[in-house]
Design an enzyme around this catalytic site. Structure first.
Site, PDB file in Angstrom:
ATOM      1  N   CYS A  60       0.836  -1.208   0.000  1.00  0.00           N
ATOM      2  CA  CYS A  60       0.000   0.000   0.000  1.00  0.00           C
ATOM      3  C   CYS A  60       0.867   1.254   0.000  1.00  0.00           C
ATOM      4  CB  CYS A  60      -0.935   0.004   1.207  1.00  0.00           C
ATOM      5  SG  CYS A  60      -2.067  -1.392   1.269  1.00  0.00           S
ATOM      6  N   ASP A  61       1.930   1.220   0.776  1.00  0.00           N
ATOM      7  CA  ASP A  61       2.907   2.304   0.824  1.00  0.00           C
ATOM      8  C   ASP A  61       3.490   2.520  -0.572  1.00  0.00           C
ATOM      9  OD1 ASP A  61       5.933   3.001   0.940  1.00  0.00           O
ATOM     10  OD2 ASP A  61       5.237   3.635   2.922  1.00  0.00           O
TER      11      ASP A  61
END
Length: 166
Positions: A60-61
């Site tokens: 997600c980062d």
């Protein structure tokens, strides 16, 4: 409906799958200042919606960083949103700590309105399934990707090509 797994376990997606050619469903989410945002706040723009389970995970980062970098090259008629179930406070902290300035992070934690409207709410986890939506200025969905395994990356290049084609 899209078949999705999360850490190789099947999950049930709540809501209707959004398809290319359909109108972008409305939703109600919360911005980092605790203000309410709906689809109408972005209408008339080209929009890429990047959906992630949680900004505090590696994929997600990376996904949010990638779209943040790419968003810098688009004009004012393009908006890149990242929507997750993370609390607005956590989103604001994460963006500040990571220099994220070109993506608007929005939280669906309150009502799961976005998750249900776009068919990405994972019932078992109350998280959003990794997905991408591209919407044109007329509010028509021109690209969708429901990532089959929630811990995998989306197809960044295809999503960006779809946005550039608008």
């Amino acid at each position: 409906m899209a078949n999705v797994t999360f850490i190789n376990n099947p999950v049930t997606l709540v809501g209707e799958e959004v398809t290319v050619g359909s109108k972008a469903p409305d939703f109600k989410v919360v911005d980092n200042g605790l203000g309410e945002k709906t689809w109408k706040d972005f209408a008339g723009k080209k929009v890429l919606i990047s959906v992630v389970p949680s900004l505090d995970t590696g994929v997600c980062d990376a996904q949010t960083r990638r779209f943040n970098e790419e968003a810098a090259s688009f004009g004012d008629d393009v908006v890149v949103l990242t929507i997750s179930m993370d609390l607005p406070f956590a989103q604001k902290r994460w963006c500040g700590a990571n220099g994220i300035e070109n993506v608007i992070t929005l939280s669906d934690h309150r009502d799961a309105s976005f998750g249900e409207a776009y068919g990405v709410l994972m019932k078992e986890l109350r998280l959003l399934a990794r997905s991408i939506f591209v919407i044109n200025e007329a509010g028509e969905v021109t690209y969708t990707e429901y990532v089959p395994e929630g811990t995998n990356h989306p197809d960044y290049d295809r999503a960006l090509e779809a946005l550039k084609a608008l």
